[in-house]
Motif scaffolding. Structure first.
Motif, short mmCIF file in Angstrom:
data_model
loop_
_atom_site.label_atom_id
_atom_site.label_comp_id
_atom_site.label_asym_id
_atom_site.label_seq_id
_atom_site.Cartn_x
_atom_site.Cartn_y
_atom_site.Cartn_z
N TYR A 36 59.16 14.59 25.74
CA TYR A 36 58.89 15.28 27.00
C TYR A 36 60.13 15.35 27.89
O TYR A 36 60.33 16.34 28.60
CB TYR A 36 57.72 14.63 27.74
N GLU A 37 60.96 14.33 27.83
CA GLU A 37 62.21 14.38 28.60
C GLU A 37 63.12 15.49 28.06
O GLU A 37 63.72 16.23 28.85
CB GLU A 37 62.92 13.03 28.52
N GLU A 38 63.20 15.62 26.75
CA GLU A 38 64.01 16.67 26.16
C GLU A 38 63.47 18.06 26.53
O GLU A 38 64.23 18.97 26.86
CB GLU A 38 64.03 16.51 24.64
N PHE A 43 63.95 23.03 29.78
CA PHE A 43 63.38 23.96 30.75
C PHE A 43 64.24 24.04 32.01
O PHE A 43 64.48 25.14 32.54
CB PHE A 43 61.95 23.53 31.12
N GLU A 44 64.74 22.89 32.49
CA GLU A 44 65.61 22.90 33.66
C GLU A 44 66.89 23.69 33.38
O GLU A 44 67.36 24.44 34.25
CB GLU A 44 65.95 21.48 34.08
N ASN A 45 67.45 23.56 32.20
CA ASN A 45 68.63 24.34 31.83
C ASN A 45 68.32 25.83 31.80
O ASN A 45 69.11 26.66 32.26
CB ASN A 45 69.18 23.88 30.48
N GLN A 50 68.76 31.18 34.36
CA GLN A 50 68.11 32.36 34.96
C GLN A 50 68.57 32.55 36.41
O GLN A 50 68.86 33.68 36.82
CB GLN A 50 66.58 32.21 34.90
N ASN A 51 68.63 31.47 37.16
CA ASN A 51 69.08 31.56 38.55
C ASN A 51 70.53 32.02 38.63
O ASN A 51 70.88 32.84 39.48
CB ASN A 51 68.92 30.22 39.26
N ASP A 52 71.37 31.49 37.75
CA ASP A 52 72.78 31.89 37.75
C ASP A 52 72.93 33.37 37.43
O ASP A 52 73.72 34.08 38.07
CB ASP A 52 73.57 31.06 36.73
N GLU A 53 72.15 33.85 36.46
CA GLU A 53 72.21 35.27 36.10
C GLU A 53 71.74 36.14 37.25
O GLU A 53 72.33 37.19 37.54
CB GLU A 53 71.38 35.54 34.85
N GLN A 54 70.68 35.73 37.94
CA GLN A 54 70.16 36.50 39.08
C GLN A 54 71.19 36.54 40.21
O GLN A 54 71.40 37.59 40.82
CB GLN A 54 68.85 35.90 39.58
#
Length: 88
Positions: A36-38, A43-45, A50-54
């Motif tokens: 679950y940590e992996e 997911f965080e990555n 996605q945020n960086d691309e936006q």
């Protein structure tokens, strides 16, 4: 006396079995926690990418807008923004 030895042997074997079982449960819990940590890290990555691309698309759109509306006079920053960003 024999029943005491039998009872002691039974208790020791039960303790050994419980210890092996607890060890397996602890190992399973550890593997589940790592999984679950992996998944959370992946997911965080993904969200960060996605945020960086936006942000990059927004920056490029702003830059294109500025180039399109540039008149060579370098007006103040507030007058050189798209209409949806100015405060009226």
């Amino acid at each position: 006396m024999a029943w005491r030895q039998l009872l002691l042997a039974f208790c020791l074997s039960a303790a050994v079995l419980l210890t092996m079982e607890n060890g397996q449960k602890l190992r399973a819990d550890e593997l589940r926690r790592e999984y679950y940590e992996e998944q959370r890290n992946e997911f965080e990555n993904f969200v960060q990418e996605q945020n960086d691309e936006q942000e990059e698309r927004s920056r490029e759109a702003m830059e294109q807008w500025r180039q399109w509306h540039y008149d060579g006079l370098y007006p103040s920053y507030l007058y050189n923004q798209p209409p949806h960003l100015t405060s009226s």
